[in-house]
Write a protein that holds these residues in place. Structure first.
Motif, PDB file in Angstrom:
ATOM      1  N   ALA A 189      -7.342  -5.954   9.190  1.00  0.00           N
ATOM      2  CA  ALA A 189      -7.408  -4.524   8.862  1.00  0.00           C
ATOM      3  C   ALA A 189      -6.700  -4.226   7.543  1.00  0.00           C
ATOM      4  O   ALA A 189      -5.754  -4.920   7.153  1.00  0.00           O
ATOM      5  CB  ALA A 189      -6.786  -3.702   9.988  1.00  0.00           C
ATOM      6  N   LYS A 190      -7.172  -3.190   6.866  1.00  0.00           N
ATOM      7  CA  LYS A 190      -6.519  -2.681   5.663  1.00  0.00           C
ATOM      8  C   LYS A 190      -5.660  -1.482   6.064  1.00  0.00           C
ATOM      9  O   LYS A 190      -6.065  -0.674   6.897  1.00  0.00           O
ATOM     10  CB  LYS A 190      -7.549  -2.276   4.615  1.00  0.00           C
ATOM     11  CG  LYS A 190      -8.391  -3.434   4.100  1.00  0.00           C
ATOM     12  CD  LYS A 190      -9.375  -2.974   3.044  1.00  0.00           C
ATOM     13  CE  LYS A 190     -10.179  -4.144   2.501  1.00  0.00           C
ATOM     14  NZ  LYS A 190     -11.125  -3.721   1.444  1.00  0.00           N
ATOM     15  N   TRP A 191      -4.481  -1.362   5.419  1.00  0.00           N
ATOM     16  CA  TRP A 191      -3.520  -0.345   5.836  1.00  0.00           C
ATOM     17  C   TRP A 191      -3.070   0.511   4.660  1.00  0.00           C
ATOM     18  O   TRP A 191      -3.122   0.088   3.499  1.00  0.00           O
ATOM     19  CB  TRP A 191      -2.279  -1.014   6.449  1.00  0.00           C
ATOM     20  CG  TRP A 191      -2.538  -1.746   7.727  1.00  0.00           C
ATOM     21  CD1 TRP A 191      -3.103  -2.987   7.865  1.00  0.00           C
ATOM     22  CD2 TRP A 191      -2.249  -1.286   9.046  1.00  0.00           C
ATOM     23  NE1 TRP A 191      -3.191  -3.329   9.190  1.00  0.00           N
ATOM     24  CE2 TRP A 191      -2.661  -2.304   9.950  1.00  0.00           C
ATOM     25  CE3 TRP A 191      -1.660  -0.134   9.569  1.00  0.00           C
ATOM     26  CZ2 TRP A 191      -2.511  -2.198  11.323  1.00  0.00           C
ATOM     27  CZ3 TRP A 191      -1.515  -0.018  10.944  1.00  0.00           C
ATOM     28  CH2 TRP A 191      -1.951  -1.036  11.808  1.00  0.00           C
ATOM     29  N   VAL A 192      -2.594   1.700   4.967  1.00  0.00           N
ATOM     30  CA  VAL A 192      -1.838   2.528   4.034  1.00  0.00           C
ATOM     31  C   VAL A 192      -0.594   2.978   4.797  1.00  0.00           C
ATOM     32  O   VAL A 192      -0.693   3.585   5.865  1.00  0.00           O
ATOM     33  CB  VAL A 192      -2.659   3.744   3.513  1.00  0.00           C
ATOM     34  CG1 VAL A 192      -3.242   4.577   4.648  1.00  0.00           C
ATOM     35  CG2 VAL A 192      -1.811   4.599   2.589  1.00  0.00           C
ATOM     36  N   LEU A 193       0.583   2.629   4.272  1.00  0.00           N
ATOM     37  CA  LEU A 193       1.823   2.846   5.013  1.00  0.00           C
ATOM     38  C   LEU A 193       2.892   3.481   4.137  1.00  0.00           C
ATOM     39  O   LEU A 193       3.033   3.146   2.956  1.00  0.00           O
ATOM     40  CB  LEU A 193       2.366   1.512   5.553  1.00  0.00           C
ATOM     41  CG  LEU A 193       1.516   0.769   6.583  1.00  0.00           C
ATOM     42  CD1 LEU A 193       2.111  -0.616   6.840  1.00  0.00           C
ATOM     43  CD2 LEU A 193       1.417   1.568   7.875  1.00  0.00           C
ATOM     44  N   ASN A 194       3.636   4.378   4.758  1.00  0.00           N
ATOM     45  CA  ASN A 194       4.867   4.869   4.145  1.00  0.00           C
ATOM     46  C   ASN A 194       5.960   3.848   4.480  1.00  0.00           C
ATOM     47  O   ASN A 194       6.294   3.653   5.639  1.00  0.00           O
ATOM     48  CB  ASN A 194       5.223   6.241   4.727  1.00  0.00           C
ATOM     49  CG  ASN A 194       6.586   6.731   4.247  1.00  0.00           C
ATOM     50  OD1 ASN A 194       7.181   6.155   3.342  1.00  0.00           O
ATOM     51  ND2 ASN A 194       7.070   7.789   4.864  1.00  0.00           N
ATOM     52  N   LEU A 195       6.493   3.183   3.452  1.00  0.00           N
ATOM     53  CA  LEU A 195       7.470   2.123   3.679  1.00  0.00           C
ATOM     54  C   LEU A 195       8.863   2.502   3.204  1.00  0.00           C
ATOM     55  O   LEU A 195       9.705   1.631   2.961  1.00  0.00           O
ATOM     56  CB  LEU A 195       7.016   0.829   2.978  1.00  0.00           C
ATOM     57  CG  LEU A 195       5.694   0.240   3.505  1.00  0.00           C
ATOM     58  CD1 LEU A 195       5.311  -1.001   2.721  1.00  0.00           C
ATOM     59  CD2 LEU A 195       5.802  -0.078   4.991  1.00  0.00           C
TER      60      LEU A 195
END
Length: 301
Positions: A189-195
């Motif tokens: 899966a491809k993700w977009v995360l607040n890290l």
């Protein structure tokens, strides 16, 4: 240390140079420089380094700058409270909250607060630990309501737990991986995360590594909840965040949860304040309202 000396130090930091600071303070450069030199003599150490590159703060200068900002902020708050007591207009409160607090209780809290105070001046910002911690320590924020691990916060900050916040994996409606139930199914899966520190995205990566699953191979780092949701809605990127945020009919429009098992344990939402420094009357009232509404709303986990 005198008030005008501390103001000079803070203004130099904010303006970036003695010349610009003098212009803002309506002083000649020589007068401002004299105040700074007197301050250095008072503390017995060099605070500023002057070179062809401009002004740089020494380690001691950074320490004093933080405390000077806090001291001036506290004095300003005292003046405001006294003026209000004497019939002056308006209160001013600066706070940071997570988006979850914004959709959960903030609108009704502000309506209640405005029934007590006429035309309050409220400065509102996102509750990211990377930005709110320094702003709390130097007095630019009165308080914050954010997700945090109390053990990892600086000693200067106090944390009052409000309740656990459950996380959820989510993606766009009709996502190809909508039926996934295991992390193995999400391996590509491809993700977009607040890290940012203290975020649920950062907490997820730590948990995945601890479980031996490993971090996602394709991740966009995003500190903006709005941009993160836009990418989730318009692409196949997944994310993790407060389950209630994704379930909100407005914020979570076009988003659906993916019931993968298992998930990191819920993070704690809490009231963060500067230890040992009392809140102003107005800030105390607003903080109490937010905490009360959150504790009387349906569980967040």
């Amino acid at each position: 240390m005198k008030n005008h000396q501390l103001k000079a130090l803070v203004q130099v930091a904010e303006s970036g140079s003695i010349r610009a600071a003098a212009r803002v303070m309506n002083l000649c450069q020589s007068a401002l420089t004299k105040s700074l030199r007197e301050l250095e003599e008072e503390v017995g150490v060099e605070l500023l380094l002057r070179s062809y590159k401009g002004i740089e703060f020494t380690d001691a200068g950074h320490i004093l700058l933080t405390r000077a900002r806090l001291a001036l902020s506290l004095l300003d708050k005292a003046r405001e409270e006294i003026a209000l007591q004497q019939g002056g207009a308006g209160v001013r409160v600066s706070i940071a909250v997570t988006p979850l607090v914004g959709i959960r209780v903030l609108p009704q809290v502000l309506l209640e607060f405005e029934r007590i105070h006429t035309a309050p001046r409220i400065n509102l910002s996102e509750g990211f630990l990377t930005t709110l911690i320094p702003q709390l320590i130097d007095g630019r924020l009165d308080f914050a309501v954010a997700l945090a691990d109390s053990a990892s916060l600086p000693f200067e900050l106090a944390f009052e737990a409000i309740g656990p916040v459950a996380s959820a994996v989510a993606g766009r409606r009709d996502h190809p991986l909508a039926g996934a139930r295991t992390w193995a199914e999400l391996s590509d899966a491809k993700w977009v995360l607040n890290l940012t520190a203290g975020s649920q995205g950062n907490n997820l990566l730590n948990w995945l590594n601890a479980q031996g699953i490993g971090e996602p191979r394709d991740t966009i780092r995003c500190d903006s909840p709005l941009l993160m949701l836009e990418l989730m809605q318009r692409t196949d990127r997944l994310s993790i965040g407060p389950a209630l945020l994704f379930s909100d009919p407005l914020i979570g429009q076009g988003i659906q949860r993916i019931d993968v098992q298992t998930l990191p344990r819920p993070m704690e939402l809490g009231l963060i304040t500067l230890r040992g420094i009392p809140l102003s009357r107005a800030a105390r009232q607003l903080a109490s309202m937010i905490v009360r509404h959150l504790r009387h709303s349906p569980p967040m986990a």
